[in-house]
Design an enzyme around this catalytic site. Structure first.
Site, PDB file in Angstrom:
ATOM      1  CB  CYS A 176      -0.401 -19.596 -41.533  1.00  0.00           C
ATOM      2  SG  CYS A 176      -0.391 -17.718 -42.130  1.00  0.00           S
TER       3      CYS A 176
HETATM    4  N1  LIG Z   1      -2.427 -17.722 -35.779  1.00  0.00           N
HETATM    5  C1  LIG Z   1      -2.808 -17.188 -36.829  1.00  0.00           C
HETATM    6  O1  LIG Z   1      -1.940 -16.515 -37.579  1.00  0.00           O
HETATM    7  C2  LIG Z   1      -4.041 -17.271 -37.414  1.00  0.00           C
HETATM    8  C3  LIG Z   1      -4.983 -18.377 -36.930  1.00  0.00           C
HETATM    9  N2  LIG Z   1      -6.204 -18.631 -37.476  1.00  0.00           N
HETATM   10  C4  LIG Z   1      -7.046 -19.339 -36.954  1.00  0.00           C
HETATM   11  O2  LIG Z   1      -8.287 -19.449 -37.749  1.00  0.00           O
HETATM   12  C5  LIG Z   1      -9.458 -19.481 -36.963  1.00  0.00           C
HETATM   13  C6  LIG Z   1     -10.312 -18.468 -37.439  1.00  0.00           C
HETATM   14  O3  LIG Z   1      -9.980 -17.322 -37.048  1.00  0.00           O
HETATM   15  P1  LIG Z   1     -10.732 -16.021 -37.281  1.00  0.00           P
HETATM   16  O4  LIG Z   1     -11.118 -15.640 -38.366  1.00  0.00           O
HETATM   17  O5  LIG Z   1     -10.176 -14.947 -36.313  1.00  0.00           O
HETATM   18  O6  LIG Z   1     -12.240 -16.445 -36.085  1.00  0.00           O
HETATM   19  P2  LIG Z   1     -13.618 -15.923 -36.534  1.00  0.00           P
HETATM   20  O7  LIG Z   1     -14.102 -16.312 -37.820  1.00  0.00           O
HETATM   21  O8  LIG Z   1     -14.463 -16.827 -35.235  1.00  0.00           O
HETATM   22  O9  LIG Z   1     -13.518 -14.656 -36.248  1.00  0.00           O
HETATM   23  C7  LIG Z   1     -13.358 -14.018 -34.843  1.00  0.00           C
HETATM   24  C8  LIG Z   1     -14.167 -12.832 -34.656  1.00  0.00           C
HETATM   25  O10 LIG Z   1     -13.351 -11.769 -35.006  1.00  0.00           O
HETATM   26  C9  LIG Z   1     -13.482 -11.076 -35.937  1.00  0.00           C
HETATM   27  N3  LIG Z   1     -12.301 -10.884 -36.779  1.00  0.00           N
HETATM   28  C10 LIG Z   1     -11.569 -11.898 -37.218  1.00  0.00           C
HETATM   29  N4  LIG Z   1     -10.265 -11.308 -37.929  1.00  0.00           N
HETATM   30  C11 LIG Z   1     -10.319  -9.928 -37.951  1.00  0.00           C
HETATM   31  C12 LIG Z   1      -9.656  -8.896 -38.251  1.00  0.00           C
HETATM   32  N5  LIG Z   1      -8.457  -9.100 -38.758  1.00  0.00           N
HETATM   33  N6  LIG Z   1      -9.896  -7.722 -37.946  1.00  0.00           N
HETATM   34  C13 LIG Z   1     -11.143  -7.702 -37.188  1.00  0.00           C
HETATM   35  N7  LIG Z   1     -12.040  -8.343 -36.920  1.00  0.00           N
HETATM   36  C14 LIG Z   1     -11.582  -9.658 -37.134  1.00  0.00           C
HETATM   37  C15 LIG Z   1     -14.629 -11.923 -36.965  1.00  0.00           C
HETATM   38  O11 LIG Z   1     -15.423 -11.073 -37.637  1.00  0.00           O
HETATM   39  P3  LIG Z   1     -15.336 -10.954 -39.192  1.00  0.00           P
HETATM   40  O12 LIG Z   1     -15.002 -12.460 -39.596  1.00  0.00           O
HETATM   41  O13 LIG Z   1     -16.652 -10.714 -39.816  1.00  0.00           O
HETATM   42  O14 LIG Z   1     -14.369 -10.258 -39.688  1.00  0.00           O
HETATM   43  C16 LIG Z   1     -15.271 -12.529 -35.767  1.00  0.00           C
HETATM   44  O15 LIG Z   1     -16.108 -11.523 -35.014  1.00  0.00           O
HETATM   45  C17 LIG Z   1      -9.019 -19.473 -35.632  1.00  0.00           C
HETATM   46  O16 LIG Z   1      -8.945 -20.705 -34.983  1.00  0.00           O
HETATM   47  C18 LIG Z   1      -7.603 -18.850 -35.484  1.00  0.00           C
HETATM   48  O17 LIG Z   1      -6.797 -19.333 -34.611  1.00  0.00           O
HETATM   49  C19 LIG Z   1      -6.501 -17.635 -38.544  1.00  0.00           C
HETATM   50  C20 LIG Z   1      -5.859 -16.654 -39.229  1.00  0.00           C
HETATM   51  C21 LIG Z   1      -4.153 -16.319 -38.454  1.00  0.00           C
HETATM   52  N1  LIG Z   2      -2.944 -18.046 -40.721  1.00  0.00           N
HETATM   53  C1  LIG Z   2      -3.529 -19.119 -40.336  1.00  0.00           C
HETATM   54  N2  LIG Z   2      -2.886 -19.690 -39.151  1.00  0.00           N
HETATM   55  C2  LIG Z   2      -3.333 -20.808 -38.661  1.00  0.00           C
HETATM   56  C3  LIG Z   2      -4.531 -21.325 -39.534  1.00  0.00           C
HETATM   57  N3  LIG Z   2      -4.992 -22.422 -38.820  1.00  0.00           N
HETATM   58  C4  LIG Z   2      -4.092 -22.479 -37.713  1.00  0.00           C
HETATM   59  N4  LIG Z   2      -3.421 -21.480 -37.821  1.00  0.00           N
HETATM   60  C5  LIG Z   2      -2.145 -21.366 -36.682  1.00  0.00           C
HETATM   61  O1  LIG Z   2      -1.164 -22.178 -37.162  1.00  0.00           O
HETATM   62  C6  LIG Z   2      -0.484 -22.978 -35.905  1.00  0.00           C
HETATM   63  C7  LIG Z   2       0.154 -24.427 -36.336  1.00  0.00           C
HETATM   64  O2  LIG Z   2       1.310 -24.192 -37.098  1.00  0.00           O
HETATM   65  P1  LIG Z   2       2.236 -25.093 -37.476  1.00  0.00           P
HETATM   66  O3  LIG Z   2       3.250 -24.372 -38.154  1.00  0.00           O
HETATM   67  O4  LIG Z   2       2.749 -25.762 -36.262  1.00  0.00           O
HETATM   68  O5  LIG Z   2       1.755 -26.039 -38.362  1.00  0.00           O
HETATM   69  C8  LIG Z   2      -1.955 -23.039 -35.233  1.00  0.00           C
HETATM   70  O6  LIG Z   2      -1.518 -23.548 -33.686  1.00  0.00           O
HETATM   71  C9  LIG Z   2      -2.432 -21.760 -35.720  1.00  0.00           C
HETATM   72  O7  LIG Z   2      -1.972 -20.809 -34.547  1.00  0.00           O
HETATM   73  C10 LIG Z   2      -5.269 -20.684 -40.649  1.00  0.00           C
HETATM   74  O8  LIG Z   2      -6.079 -21.090 -41.288  1.00  0.00           O
HETATM   75  N5  LIG Z   2      -4.550 -19.754 -41.107  1.00  0.00           N
END
Ligand SMILES: NC(=O)C1=CN([C@@H]2O[C@H](COP(=O)(O)OP(=O)(O)OC[C@H]3O[C@@H](n4cnc5c(N)ncnc54)[C@H](OP(=O)(O)O)[C@@H]3O)[C@@H](O)[C@H]2O)C=CC1
Ligand SMILES: Nc1nc2c(ncn2[C@@H]2O[C@H](COP(=O)(O)O)[C@@H](O)[C@H]2O)c(=O)[nH]1
Length: 327
Positions: A176
């Protein structure tokens, strides 16, 4: 009362008198929805952690799994093939308009997944609330996990919308970079965030991200998690989908974030990175060791099952649990 802030490395659990004669007597099973699973661990729904073969193996060996959502066109066939093998289907969805069509398609073909995870970065959002309501209307039998979130307010909003469980963790993951690129998240205090959210929750919490040792699984349970999602520690196996890479005679596997450029295929809203994790042999051996270590944790907690861990005392020993040692 001010909230105590700590992470996994800051906590040590305090032993109670042992009440079993062998660690093998300790019961690590956990219930989520209608099913029981061998251990409270679920591999992350990431393209370098889970694939269809692993999903089949995990389901047929009583482990929980969640298939990722990055091959969207294969998901209905996946649900149907799991059901053809009498296995439970657990898939992930996003929140874009095409995902509503996909949920309708599943209903039309009577391909009802037992578990659906709504998987977006910032899960405390109307888009997630609307998707929970849509799934509950169209596929009421599916158990809905929604996330990811970081606050009690988010947990309550998603539960009130109909989520059956919420996933807690914004930014603590190994791949992340959210915390660096946006300044937001639970990185560095993920375990305290799990506790904060669990206190408000009426339904199960899944702690997601930041687990680096098997002991962190027990700590997650202690602070209110029902299940623990793990990425980097489960990505380095022979069966893991990532590429094998050899450097200076050492073997590694590729691990990349779901919001990395590698996963997205473009440099837009990148919040994840690519990295290498050490090769660890077979997944079955790692999961067995996790179970053994949890059985030992239950014995130290003075009980016979995971409930005992939720009740034990703890101390905060800032960043000192390794005491200069490493594994
Ligand atoms: N657990 C974590 O800390 C994180 C996990 N991830 C993982 O990365 C993958 C992609 O995630 P994600 O980018 O959400 O998926 P998507 O690109 O599918 O976005 C989902 C939707 O939410 C919108 N969106 C995403 N982030 C935001 C935001 N901060 N504010 C408003 N709208 C938002 C996107 O629009 P638009 O792209 O136009 O903004 C899209 O419509 C997932 O599997 C997710 O679990 C990603 C980052 C953090
Ligand atoms: N901020 C982001 N978080 C992400 C991304 N891809 C996955 N994840 C999150 O990390 C956990 C796994 O964490 P780990 O410490 O066990 O390796 C996963 O389940 C998601 O919630 C990303 O691209 N950006």
């Amino acid at each position: 009362m001010a909230m105590e802030i700590f992470d996994y490395d800051d906590i040590q659990l305090i032993p109670n008198k042992c009440v079993i004669n062998s660690r093998s007597e300790a019961d690590t099973t956990v219930k989520l929805g209608d099913r029981s699973f061998k251990i409270p661990v679920v591999p992350a729904n990431m393209a370098t952690v889970i694939n269809e073969d692993l999903a089949k193996w995990l389901a047929s060996h009583d482990y929980f799994y969640t298939m990722h959502r990055f091959a969207p066109e294969t998901r209905r066939a996946f649900v149907e093939s799991m059901h053809a093998d009498n296995l439970f289907a657990s898939i992930s969805v996003g929140v874009k308009p095409s995902e509503y069509d996909f949920i309708d398609e599943l209903a039309m073909h009577d391909a009802v997944p037992e578990y659906i995870t709504i998987d977006i970065a910032h899960g405390h959002a109307d888009s997630v609330i609307e998707m929970i309501k849509h799934i509950k209307k169209v596929l009421p039998a599916s158990f809905v996990i929604a996330g990811n979130v970081a606050t009690p307010a988010a947990v309550r909003d998603l539960e009130n919308a109909g989520a059956d469980a919420t996933k807690v963790g914004v930014g603590p993951g190994k791949a992340c970079i959210t915390k660096i690129k946006t300044g937001f998240g639970t990185g560095g205090w993920q375990l305290a965030a799990v506790r904060w959210c669990a206190k408000a929750a009426r339904k199960p919490i899944i702690a997601d991200g930041g687990v680096r040792t098997n002991g962190d699984i027990a700590k997650s349970i202690r602070f209110g998690a029902t299940m623990v999602m793990i990425g980097s520690m489960l990505a380095g196996h022979q069966e893991s989908p990532g590429n094998v890479i050899k450097i200076d005679g050492k073997t590694y596997k590729q691990y990349y974030g779901s919001a990395s450029e590698t996963q997205k295929g473009e440099h837009k809203n990148v919040e994840g990175k690519q990295m290498l994790v050490p090769y660890r042999g077979h997944l079955a051996d790692t999961l067995n060791e996790m179970q053994e270590d949890l059985q030992s944790a239950i014995s130290y907690a003075g009980g016979r099952d995971l409930k005992a861990i939720t009740k034990c005392d703890y101390v905060i020993v800032r960043n000192s649990i390794y005491n200069g040692d490493s594994l």
